[in-house]
Design a protein around this motif. Structure first.
Motif, PDB file in Angstrom:
ATOM      1  N   UNK A 173      19.728   5.638  43.208  1.00  0.00           N
ATOM      2  CA  UNK A 173      18.534   6.276  43.768  1.00  0.00           C
ATOM      3  C   UNK A 173      18.907   7.487  44.612  1.00  0.00           C
ATOM      4  N   UNK A 174      19.945   7.363  45.428  1.00  0.00           N
ATOM      5  CA  UNK A 174      20.371   8.490  46.256  1.00  0.00           C
ATOM      6  C   UNK A 174      20.935   9.612  45.380  1.00  0.00           C
ATOM      7  N   UNK A 542       1.382  12.737  61.575  1.00  0.00           N
ATOM      8  CA  UNK A 542       0.580  11.642  61.030  1.00  0.00           C
ATOM      9  C   UNK A 542       1.405  10.498  60.456  1.00  0.00           C
ATOM     10  N   UNK A 543       2.626  10.783  60.048  1.00  0.00           N
ATOM     11  CA  UNK A 543       3.450   9.743  59.424  1.00  0.00           C
ATOM     12  C   UNK A 543       4.920  10.020  59.730  1.00  0.00           C
ATOM     13  N   UNK A 544       5.697   8.943  59.819  1.00  0.00           N
ATOM     14  CA  UNK A 544       7.127   9.035  60.141  1.00  0.00           C
ATOM     15  C   UNK A 544       7.891   8.069  59.242  1.00  0.00           C
ATOM     16  N   UNK A 545       9.090   8.488  58.798  1.00  0.00           N
ATOM     17  CA  UNK A 545      10.020   7.588  58.115  1.00  0.00           C
ATOM     18  C   UNK A 545      11.336   7.587  58.875  1.00  0.00           C
ATOM     19  N   UNK A 546      11.846   6.389  59.187  1.00  0.00           N
ATOM     20  CA  UNK A 546      13.131   6.297  59.884  1.00  0.00           C
ATOM     21  C   UNK A 546      14.301   6.175  58.912  1.00  0.00           C
ATOM     22  N   UNK A 547      14.045   6.359  57.597  1.00  0.00           N
ATOM     23  CA  UNK A 547      15.126   6.176  56.627  1.00  0.00           C
ATOM     24  C   UNK A 547      16.323   7.108  56.827  1.00  0.00           C
ATOM     25  N   UNK A 714      10.526   9.786  52.190  1.00  0.00           N
ATOM     26  CA  UNK A 714      11.465   8.942  51.432  1.00  0.00           C
ATOM     27  C   UNK A 714      10.893   7.558  51.169  1.00  0.00           C
ATOM     28  N   UNK A 715      11.276   6.981  50.027  1.00  0.00           N
ATOM     29  CA  UNK A 715      10.820   5.651  49.659  1.00  0.00           C
ATOM     30  C   UNK A 715      11.970   4.669  49.572  1.00  0.00           C
ATOM     31  N   UNK A 716      11.642   3.409  49.394  1.00  0.00           N
ATOM     32  CA  UNK A 716      12.632   2.342  49.275  1.00  0.00           C
ATOM     33  C   UNK A 716      13.494   2.608  48.040  1.00  0.00           C
ATOM     34  N   UNK A 717      14.824   2.675  48.197  1.00  0.00           N
ATOM     35  CA  UNK A 717      15.674   2.985  47.034  1.00  0.00           C
ATOM     36  C   UNK A 717      15.616   1.931  45.933  1.00  0.00           C
ATOM     37  N   UNK A 718      15.188   0.717  46.250  1.00  0.00           N
ATOM     38  CA  UNK A 718      15.105  -0.321  45.223  1.00  0.00           C
ATOM     39  C   UNK A 718      13.736  -0.429  44.574  1.00  0.00           C
ATOM     40  N   UNK A 719      12.753   0.314  45.106  1.00  0.00           N
ATOM     41  CA  UNK A 719      11.408   0.262  44.533  1.00  0.00           C
ATOM     42  C   UNK A 719      11.285   1.309  43.435  1.00  0.00           C
ATOM     43  N   UNK A 720      10.695   0.954  42.300  1.00  0.00           N
ATOM     44  CA  UNK A 720      10.493   1.954  41.244  1.00  0.00           C
ATOM     45  C   UNK A 720       9.444   2.974  41.676  1.00  0.00           C
ATOM     46  N   UNK A 721       9.518   4.152  41.107  1.00  0.00           N
ATOM     47  CA  UNK A 721       8.530   5.173  41.438  1.00  0.00           C
ATOM     48  C   UNK A 721       9.149   6.544  41.484  1.00  0.00           C
ATOM     49  N   UNK A 722       8.330   7.529  41.828  1.00  0.00           N
ATOM     50  CA  UNK A 722       8.734   8.927  41.768  1.00  0.00           C
ATOM     51  C   UNK A 722       9.257   9.425  43.106  1.00  0.00           C
ATOM     52  N   UNK A 723       9.357   8.537  44.112  1.00  0.00           N
ATOM     53  CA  UNK A 723       9.787   8.964  45.436  1.00  0.00           C
ATOM     54  C   UNK A 723      11.296   9.231  45.453  1.00  0.00           C
ATOM     55  N   UNK A 725      15.021   8.948  47.790  1.00  0.00           N
ATOM     56  CA  UNK A 725      15.691   8.148  48.819  1.00  0.00           C
ATOM     57  C   UNK A 725      16.877   8.949  49.335  1.00  0.00           C
ATOM     58  N   UNK A 726      16.951   9.133  50.640  1.00  0.00           N
ATOM     59  CA  UNK A 726      18.065   9.894  51.210  1.00  0.00           C
ATOM     60  C   UNK A 726      19.134   8.981  51.790  1.00  0.00           C
ATOM     61  N   UNK A 727      18.843   7.687  51.855  1.00  0.00           N
ATOM     62  CA  UNK A 727      19.783   6.711  52.385  1.00  0.00           C
ATOM     63  C   UNK A 727      19.779   5.504  51.461  1.00  0.00           C
ATOM     64  N   UNK A 728      20.850   4.713  51.517  1.00  0.00           N
ATOM     65  CA  UNK A 728      20.972   3.569  50.623  1.00  0.00           C
ATOM     66  C   UNK A 728      20.074   2.399  51.019  1.00  0.00           C
ATOM     67  N   UNK A 729      19.530   2.407  52.231  1.00  0.00           N
ATOM     68  CA  UNK A 729      18.654   1.327  52.684  1.00  0.00           C
ATOM     69  C   UNK A 729      17.296   1.896  53.070  1.00  0.00           C
ATOM     70  N   UNK A 730      16.246   1.106  52.873  1.00  0.00           N
ATOM     71  CA  UNK A 730      14.882   1.599  53.070  1.00  0.00           C
ATOM     72  C   UNK A 730      14.646   2.131  54.473  1.00  0.00           C
TER      73      UNK A 730
END
Length: 935
Positions: A173-174, A542-547, A714-723, A725-730
């Motif tokens: 994913x990465x 409006x939104x934050x990701x800590x990935x 960024x999205x969960x690297x193990x979840x399917x989809x078009x997002x 992932x910049x890190x190996x863990x969600x």
């Protein structure tokens, strides 16, 4: 007392004194004057009222209790491990290690530089490669950097990168995230099933052992790749390499992976130290940091960071990577794990792990269950047609988590924590029982025959007494926040409170696998959601990701969100990123990695973005403008008045505004980037929000966006989809998020605003005290700076020959870490005192700088020669000032005990000034032999 009053150094009386020195009656009056009204926010943060330290710990105990600590046998690059108590207490929980800064001042960083050299040696020995860097952010980023390194270095002109299908899914994913903006065509091939390599490709990625646990002989595949000019990366498990033939022994060009299982807790995904190592000929292209051996002014061996460590500042958009950090604290832990166990201890841990896996395979075979691979190290994949979910559920009822591969397969991974009882529980889930003697599942031809970790450091500290003393000896050679102020501009070295740090090592946070079932991670999910909501409120987004697990990854994630937004609107042609000339060097490198073209915008004489040049660049690139990246307050430490105008101009041209959050410590509670015109920012939790720097990592770089960009986070690297992932863990380095949670919970809205105001007060106090001795280069409203100030040494250098390096090294003699040198302006020092330093420490620093100015004046007056004075010869070691001969033009007492230094608690640097040029010419990046030191 409230926690805020413990965190903020200057108490009320000291604040009054400081305000008087700069001419303001109150903190509010100062902030009204400093911050332009166009961005000023006058509300109160909608956060919970401040909790006491005891209340915050109790809340965290309750949150941690919502997690379930099961026996994880999921694997996929994350394993249970025993952190030796001597390492946990004396490294991970020791402020001498976790409050240190990046070793850019090597003379006062010799302890952690030695530990990192041990790390590099450990990696090169186990992989049989020539050179390793000082760690990467995780395995995913390490492999991604290996891909781009292969592209730069390969003789092939192809854009195809081949990845074996048995690669870790999160790594894949990465890789996808990194490949797409760079025009790299990622091709997945099932090599185990006879999949064929394409005719042309520039690189090949192999997992060793594979995600399925399979151990394969890759030698022929590597030879085939070399035949078409491709470079080969092997992502190898270091513990397995104590028993398996090393990548370097079968011709690999690059080795990458993680050192997590070397004593570093799972932490729901991080922080963990990734590694990257290369064969001879590729070392100059290594991204990240590289520790090398040089010599000091007396010719003694000394460690330092090698030249390319700061290439992202030097080369900007031509940099090979945007990674300017490492995972130093975790790399130190992993290296000490190897030092403590030694080569035979590591082999025994590996053998025991392999025996447990062999026992499971034997039990399954005896029960008629098919084992997918005859050759494996620690992971057994069982084939149970239609029963996989049933088996996994049965194991879970017994307290063991397995990996559900698909409807027909289950994987079981063993580690050093696996016991015979765990083996029995796993077999019971399959309806099998333990029995028989497991045989080795490592084919004879793939067994390791070569020796490793032969340097004496890996055989000298196996007793706890020896280890304790070694760790103490190294930490004594360093300077960290537990000794005194580290006034680094742009780096915000503030208090990392003990109460914030305590929860990190609790089992309920430390021992959770990142891919554990959701039913076991409710506490983490609650903490992450709450922290992301608080950060959104603070920043006005409006939104934050800590990935993102570093500021560099936050930058990339933010730019990828902008890229995704434009592409969703059919505007794929928008690819120009405007970047001010004063910007942090990673900004330009991140833009290139996100597939953008960099256009530099000039700054005016006051250090502000030149709005006229900005208008010209916007007009020239209006049709292709994607974004602008700016730092606010500016990299020059000033609240620019034109920021709102800048945002409006970029928006009018169809671009997006990225505000680098490096200087957020000057905004919290007083201004919100998401409200004054920015679309996206990354935040540095290791700066503003109190995660300690750890000697140069760990870090967390969350990305915050306005609503229209939220779907591109960024999205969960193990979840399917078009997002992406910049890190190996969600959730990236989730294990250290409780630190920032605790800081926000204990400070509350009023405490956070007060911290910002006192940080600005401290910077202006330092500027006021030093302005008559060193010109302050830039200022904003009413001559005020923001949270940092730049002292201009260039006129003094021209007049006297005394350089910024001389002043920085002389500060060591006075008991200080130097401010940031020559960034963003060559020949200057950028000072950021933060809100945590009390008035006595601020005055001690100012007094030292004023005394140094007096020493410069004595050079100017001819009292001391330009080439023989206390500044040019600094720093002075205890050995140098107690030598039998002293031939200098100034006395020993002034050398070792300059004005104001307490003789009873003097910090002595272990080495004199280090010769950087020598180290670059003679690159030694692993532990030299004792004989080499004698030479």
């Amino acid at each position: 007392m409230s926690f805020a009053s413990r965190h903020i150094g200057p108490e009320a009386g000291a604040q009054t004194q400081m305000l008087k020195a700069i001419g303001y009656a109150s903190l509010e009056a100062l902030m009204d004057a400093a911050i332009p009204e166009v961005i000023r926010w006058h509300g109160t943060l909608d956060l919970p009222a401040a909790a006491s330290e005891e209340e915050a710990i109790a809340e965290l105990r309750e949150i941690a209790g919502r997690n379930t600590v099961a026996t994880s046998m999921i694997g996929l690059g994350y394993y249970g491990t025993f952190t030796p108590a001597v390492i946990r207490r004396n490294v991970l929980e020791n402020p001498a290690w976790y409050t240190a800064y990046t070793p850019y001042q090597p003379e006062i960083s010799q302890g952690r530089l030695e530990a990192l050299l041990n790390f590099q040696t450990m990696v090169t020995d186990l992989t049989a490669m020539t050179t390793a860097n000082a760690s990467m952010l995780d395995e995913g980023t390490a492999v991604a950097e290996a891909m781009t390194l292969a592209r730069r270095s390969s003789k092939s002109r192809s854009n195809v990168y081949v990845v074996d299908a048995d690669t870790l899914p999160q790594t894949l994913a990465v890789l996808r995230t990194r490949a797409e903006p760079l025009g790299i065509d990622l091709v997945k091939v099932d090599l185990d099933a006879g999949g064929e390599l394409p005719a042309e490709f520039f690189g090949l990625h192999l997992q060793y052992p594979g995600a399925s646990g399979a151990v394969r002989d890759h030698a022929a595949m590597i030879e085939a790749a070399h035949g078409v000019g491709a470079l080969v990366t092997v992502a190898a498990d270091l513990l397995a390499l104590t028993l398996l033939r090393a990548p370097g022994e079968i011709g690999a060009d690059i080795a990458a992976g993680t050192t997590q299982r070397f004593g570093v807790p799972l932490g729901f995904g991080g922080p963990h130290a990734g590694y990257l190592a290369v064969r001879a000929g590729l070392e100059r292209g290594l991204p990240g940091r590289l520790v090398g051996v040089s010599k000091d002014a007396d010719g003694a061996p000394a460690y330092r960071l090698a030249l390319q460590t700061r290439e992202q500042h030097i080369r900007r958009e031509k940099a090979t990577s945007n990674i300017c950090t490492a995972q130093v604290l975790l790399a130190v832990m992993a290296s000490m794990y190897a030092v403590y166990h030694g080569p035979e201890g590591l082999r025994e841990i590996a053998r025991r792990t392999h025996r447990r896996a062999g026992a499971i395979a034997a039990g399954l075979a005896a029960a008629g269950v098919e084992v997918a691979h005859a050759a494996f190290f620690d992971t057994v994949t069982a084939v149970v047609p239609g029963r996989a979910a049933e088996v996994a559920e049965a194991a879970a009822r017994g307290g063991v988590d397995l990996r559900l591969v698909d409807a027909d397969r289950v994987s079981v991974s063993c580690d050093e924590t696996t016991t015979p009882a765990h083996v029995e529980a796993v077999l019971a889930a399959f309806g099998a029982v333990a029995g028989g003697s497991p045989v080795s599942a490592i084919p004879a031809g793939l067994g390791r025959a070569s020796v490793f970790l032969t340097h004496p450091v890996f055989s000298s500290h196996h007793s706890e007494t020896a280890m304790l003393r070694y760790l103490r000896r190294l930490s004594d050679r360093d300077y960290a926040l537990d000794r005194g102020m580290i006034p680094l501009g742009s780096c915000t070295m503030k208090l990392n409170a003990t109460t914030e740090m305590e929860p990190v090592t609790w089992a309920e946070f430390a021992n959770i696998h990142p891919f554990a079932p959701a039913s076991q991670t409710a506490g983490y999910e609650y903490l992450v959601a709450q922290l992301e909501a608080w950060l959104a409120e603070i920043t006005g987004y409006d939104a934050v990701s800590v990935q993102p697990n570093a500021g560099s990854q936050g930058e990339l994630a933010g730019l990828l969100a902008i890229r995704g937004y434009h592409r969703s609107r059919g505007e794929t042609h928008r690819d120009v990123c405007l970047i001010p000339s004063s910007a942090h060097g990673t900004n330009a490198a991140s833009a290139v990695m996100a597939g953008m073209r960099v256009v530099v915008v000039a700054c005016d004489d006051n250090g502000n973005v030149d709005l006229a040049d900005l208008a010209a660049k916007i007009e020239k690139h209006a049709d292709t403008l994607s974004a602008i990246m700016v730092t606010y307050p500016s990299t020059h430490g000033v609240y620019e008045k034109g920021i709102a105008e800048l945002c409006a101009a970029v928006h009018d041209a169809g671009g997006q505004v990225y505000v680098d959050g490096a200087n957020l410590n000057a905004l919290v509670g007083y201004a919100k980037p998401g409200r004054f015109g920015a679309d996206v920012s990354h935040l540095n939790l290791h700066k503003t929000f109190c995660i300690p720097h750890g000697g140069g990592g760990p870090g967390v770089g969350p990305v915050a966006v306005r609503a229209h960009l939220a779907e591109f986070l960024p999205g969960d690297p193990l979840e399917p989809g078009d997002h992406h992932a910049v890190s190996a863990a969600a959730h990236g380095s989730a294990g250290i998020l409780p630190i920032s949670w605790a800081y926000l919970r204990m400070m509350g809205p009023d405490g956070l605003a007060a911290a910002t105001a006192v940080a600005v007060l401290a910077a202006n106090y330092v500027a006021a005290r030093l302005r008559d001795h060193f010109p302050v280069l830039y200022a904003g409203n009413e001559g005020l700076v923001a949270h940092e100030c730049i002292l201009d040494l260039r006129p003094l250098t021209k007049a006297t020959g005394v350089t910024v390096d001389d002043v920085a090294k002389r500060l060591i003699d006075y008991g200080f870490h130097a401010p940031t040198m020559s960034f963003p302006v060559a020949g200057t020092l950028m000072v950021e005192p933060t809100e945590s330093e009390d008035l006595a420490e601020l005055d001690r620093f100012c007094d030292a700088m004023i005394a140094i100015r007096g020493e410069i004046d004595r050079v100017a007056a001819g009292e001391w020669p330009r080439d023989d004075n206390p500044l040019r010869n600094a720093p002075h070691t205890a050995a140098s000032v107690t030598a039998d001969e002293w031939a200098h033009a100034y006395p020993r007492s002034l050398a070792g005990f300059p004005a104001g230094v307490d003789q009873t608690s003097k910090y002595w640097p272990p080495v004199r000034r280090i010769d950087g040029a020598y180290g670059d010419r003679n690159l030694v990046c692993s532990c030299p032999s004792p004989e080499a030191f004698e030479e």
